[in-house]
Design a protein around this motif. Structure first.
Motif, PDB file in Angstrom:
ATOM      1  N   LEU A   6       1.000  -1.231  -0.047  1.00 39.38           N
ATOM      2  CA  LEU A   6      -0.147   0.307   0.030  1.00 39.38           C
ATOM      3  C   LEU A   6       0.889   1.306  -0.045  1.00 39.38           C
ATOM      4  O   LEU A   6       0.742   2.115  -0.555  1.00 39.38           O
ATOM      5  N   ARG A   7       1.867   1.194   0.778  1.00 39.63           N
ATOM      6  CA  ARG A   7       2.919   2.503   0.818  1.00 39.63           C
ATOM      7  C   ARG A   7       3.590   2.775  -0.549  1.00 39.63           C
ATOM      8  O   ARG A   7       3.664   3.848  -0.903  1.00 39.63           O
ATOM      9  N   SER A   8       3.782   1.719  -1.206  1.00 40.39           N
ATOM     10  CA  SER A   8       4.511   1.608  -2.340  1.00 40.39           C
ATOM     11  C   SER A   8       3.413   2.238  -3.431  1.00 40.39           C
ATOM     12  O   SER A   8       3.837   3.116  -4.471  1.00 40.39           O
ATOM     13  N   LEU A   9       2.337   2.067  -3.409  1.00 37.54           N
ATOM     14  CA  LEU A   9       1.249   2.595  -4.478  1.00 37.54           C
ATOM     15  C   LEU A   9       0.903   3.907  -4.138  1.00 37.54           C
ATOM     16  O   LEU A   9       0.138   4.540  -5.063  1.00 37.54           O
ATOM     17  N   VAL A  10       0.742   4.351  -3.001  1.00 35.64           N
ATOM     18  CA  VAL A  10       0.144   5.722  -2.766  1.00 35.64           C
ATOM     19  C   VAL A  10       0.546   6.749  -3.703  1.00 35.64           C
ATOM     20  O   VAL A  10      -0.290   7.572  -4.045  1.00 35.64           O
ATOM     21  N   PRO A  11       2.046   7.047  -3.604  1.00 37.56           N
ATOM     22  CA  PRO A  11       2.155   8.278  -4.426  1.00 37.56           C
ATOM     23  C   PRO A  11       1.637   8.054  -6.032  1.00 37.56           C
ATOM     24  O   PRO A  11       1.304   9.165  -6.461  1.00 37.56           O
ATOM     25  N   GLY A  12       1.820   6.894  -6.562  1.00 39.40           N
ATOM     26  CA  GLY A  12       1.153   6.861  -7.920  1.00 39.40           C
ATOM     27  C   GLY A  12      -0.261   7.113  -8.058  1.00 39.40           C
ATOM     28  O   GLY A  12      -0.728   7.731  -9.119  1.00 39.40           O
ATOM     29  N   VAL A  13      -1.042   6.469  -7.025  1.00 40.29           N
ATOM     30  CA  VAL A  13      -2.537   6.748  -7.192  1.00 40.29           C
ATOM     31  C   VAL A  13      -3.020   8.192  -6.665  1.00 40.29           C
ATOM     32  O   VAL A  13      -3.563   8.907  -7.234  1.00 40.29           O
ATOM     33  N   LEU A  14      -2.202   8.856  -5.903  1.00 37.99           N
ATOM     34  CA  LEU A  14      -2.393  10.304  -5.384  1.00 37.99           C
ATOM     35  C   LEU A  14      -2.040  11.000  -6.666  1.00 37.99           C
ATOM     36  O   LEU A  14      -2.554  11.947  -7.191  1.00 37.99           O
ATOM     37  N   GLY A  15      -0.924  10.597  -7.469  1.00 33.63           N
ATOM     38  CA  GLY A  15      -0.450  11.313  -8.665  1.00 33.63           C
ATOM     39  C   GLY A  15      -1.466  11.429  -9.545  1.00 33.63           C
ATOM     40  O   GLY A  15      -1.647  12.305 -10.404  1.00 33.63           O
ATOM     41  N   VAL A  16      -2.220  10.145  -9.877  1.00 42.28           N
ATOM     42  CA  VAL A  16      -3.310  10.061 -10.712  1.00 42.28           C
ATOM     43  C   VAL A  16      -4.395  10.861 -10.665  1.00 42.28           C
ATOM     44  O   VAL A  16      -4.827  11.654 -11.491  1.00 42.28           O
ATOM     45  N   LEU A  17      -4.871  11.036  -9.460  1.00 39.05           N
ATOM     46  CA  LEU A  17      -5.914  12.037  -8.897  1.00 39.05           C
ATOM     47  C   LEU A  17      -5.914  13.497  -9.315  1.00 39.05           C
ATOM     48  O   LEU A  17      -6.451  14.073  -9.597  1.00 39.05           O
TER      49      LEU A  17
END
Length: 381
Positions: A6-17
Motif C-alpha cells: 500500500l505504501r508503495s502504491l500511494v504516490p502513484g495513485v495520488l498522482g493520478v488523482l
C-alpha cells in the motif's frame, strides 16, 4: 507485506488523482479513504491489479465528495465518461507529484513537510523528528500547508532545491531503518538526474549512493549500531561507491559547487580510506569549511567539530564545539566522544549516559548506553 504494498502504491495513485484535476487536499483524503477500504477488503478478496483497484476506489471517493460541491459538477460530468479507474498507466507519477508538492504558494519547509506526509508516506512524528521540532508543531505546519493548497490546481512545478530537500529527507528517514525509503529516494533521484542537467541533482545522487554503500556495515547481527570507524569496510558496496565518486567528479568539474556536492565530497573521502586511521581528516575539514560557506548551520558546525577533533586533536574539537549551543541534538554525544579521545573517561562516561537519555531512537540509545557502561567498567577496574 500488505502495508508495504500500500505504501508503495500511494504516490502513484495520488498522482493520478491530481493529474485528473483533483486538488491536493481532496485527493489525499480520497486516497486515505481508499486505503482504509483496501485494508478491509483485500485480505478476503485481493485484487488482481492493486494499483488499478486503488485508483478506481479513490477516484469514486473523490467524485462522491465532489458531488456535494455544485461548482465541481461540470468537471465531474466530463470525467465520468472515462471508466472509473481509467487505464492504469505504467508511467511513474511519483516524481511528478514531488514537483507538484513544491508549489510556489508554499514555503519550502511546508512543501517538504507536505510531500513527506502525502507522497513519502511518513508519519507526522517521523517528519517532526527529521525537522527536530515537536510533533504538534509539525502537525500544525502540515495542516496549514494542506489548507493553502486546498482548491488550488497544482499545475505549476516548484523549484528543484525544494524537491532535492524532500528527497534527501526521505532518504535519511529510510536510512535510519525506521521506514525503508532509501532505495526509493535513490530511484527517484536517478529519474530526476536523467531529466534535469543540474550539478546539485548529481551531487545528491552521489551522496545517496556513497551513504547507501555503507548500509550493510552500519549494524551488527544483533541490530546494534556500528560506528563508522569500527565498520567492516569489506562489507561496503564498492560498485555503489565507484558510481557515486564518478558522478561526483563530473558534477564538481562544472565548477558550480552546492551543498550536496560538498557533502558528497566528504562522504567520498570516508569511502576512499582503506581503514579509519587512513581517513584524510584535514581535507574533510576543508570540505566542511566549504559547506559552511554554503550553509552556515549549527548541524554543519557540529559535524565540523568532530572532523577538527580528528584532524587537530580532541581539544581543538572541543574548542570548536564550545562555540555551539549545548541544546543542539547530538551535542552531548559529540562532547562525550571528544572527551573520551582526550583521555577524560569519567566526563565521557557521564556525557554518554546523558546523551543516551536524549537519544531519538532505541538503536542510538543502546549504543550510547554501551559506551557509558564500558567506560564506567574501566574506571571501576
Amino acid at each position: 507485506m500488505q502495508d508495504a504494498l500500500l505504501r508503495s502504491l500511494v504516490p502513484g495513485v495520488l498522482g493520478v488523482l491530481v493529474r485528473r484535476g483533483a486538488d491536493f487536499a481532496a485527493a489525499e483524503d480520497a486516497v486515505q479513504d481508499a486505503l482504509l477500504e483496501a485494508v478491509r477488503v483485500w485480505p478476503a478478496d485481493p485484487p488482481r491489479e492493486p494499483k488499478g483497484w486503488l485508483i478506481t476506489v479513490a477516484w469514486r471517493k473523490f467524485l462522491d465528495a465532489a458531488r456535494a460541491d455544485t461548482a465541481r459538477r461540470r468537471r465531474e460530468d466530463t470525467v465520468e465518461a472515462e471508466p472509473p479507474g481509467g487505464p492504469v498507466t505504467t508511467k511513474d507519477e511519483t516524481l511528478r507529484l514531488y514537483f507538484l508538492c513544491a508549489h510556489p504558494t508554499l514555503t519550502p519547509s511546508s512543501a517538504v513537510a507536505l510531500t513527506l506526509r502525502a507522497v513519502g508516506g511518513l508519519t507526522t512524528r517521523q517528519i517532526a523528528e527529521a525537522y527536530l521540532v515537536p510533533e504538534a508543531t509539525m502537525a500544525q505546519r502540515i495542516s496549514r500547508a494542506k489548507r493553502t493548497v486546498s482548491g488550488v490546481r497544482l499545475d505549476r512545478a516548484g523549484d528543484v532545491a525544494t524537491v532535492l530537500r524532500v528527497l534527501y529527507l526521505v532518504f535519511n528517514e529510510g536510512y535510519s531503518g525506521d521506514v525503508d525509503l532509501a532505495a526509493e529516494a535513490i530511484r527517484l533521484t536517478r529519474q530526476l538526474a536523467a531529466v534535469i542537467d543540474h550539478p546539485e541533482v548529481a551531487g545528491l545522487l552521489a551522496l545517496m549512493l556513497l551513504h547507501h554503500a555503507r548500509r550493510a556495515a552500519r549494524t551488527a547481527a544483533d541490530g546494534s549500531l556500528v560506528p563508522l570507524a569500527e565498520q567492516d569496510r569489506s562489507r561496503w558496496d564498492t560498485t555503489a561507491i565507484a558510481e557515486g565518486v564518478d558522478i561526483l567528479q563530473r558534477a564538481l568539474s562544472r565548477d558550480r559547487l552546492g551543498e550536496f556536492q560538498a557533502q558528497a565530497a566528504i562522504a567520498a573521502l570516508h569511502a576512499d580510506a582503506p581503514a579509519a586511521a587512513e581517513t584524510d581528516w584535514v581535507q574533510i575539514v576543508e570540505w566542511y569549511d566549504e559547506l559552511l560557506r554554503l550553509n552556515d548551520s549549527p548541524v554543519v558546525r557540529l559535524n565540523r567539530a568532530v572532523a577538527v577533533g580528528e584532524a587537530d586533536g580532541p581539544r581543538a574539537g572541543l574548542a570548536a564545539l564550545a562555540e555551539l549551543s549545548d541544546t543542539l541534538p547530538r551535542y552531548t554525544a559529540v562532547a562525550a566522544y571528544l572527551h573520551e579521545r582526550d583521555g577524560d573517561r569519567r566526563t565521557a562516561a557521564r556525557l554518554y549516559a546523558e546523551a543516551a537519555r536524549k537519544a531519538l531512537n532505541r538503536a542510538e540509545r543502546d549504543h550510547l548506553t554501551r559506551r557509558a557502561a564500558r567506560l564506567n567498567a574501566e574506571l571501576r577496574g
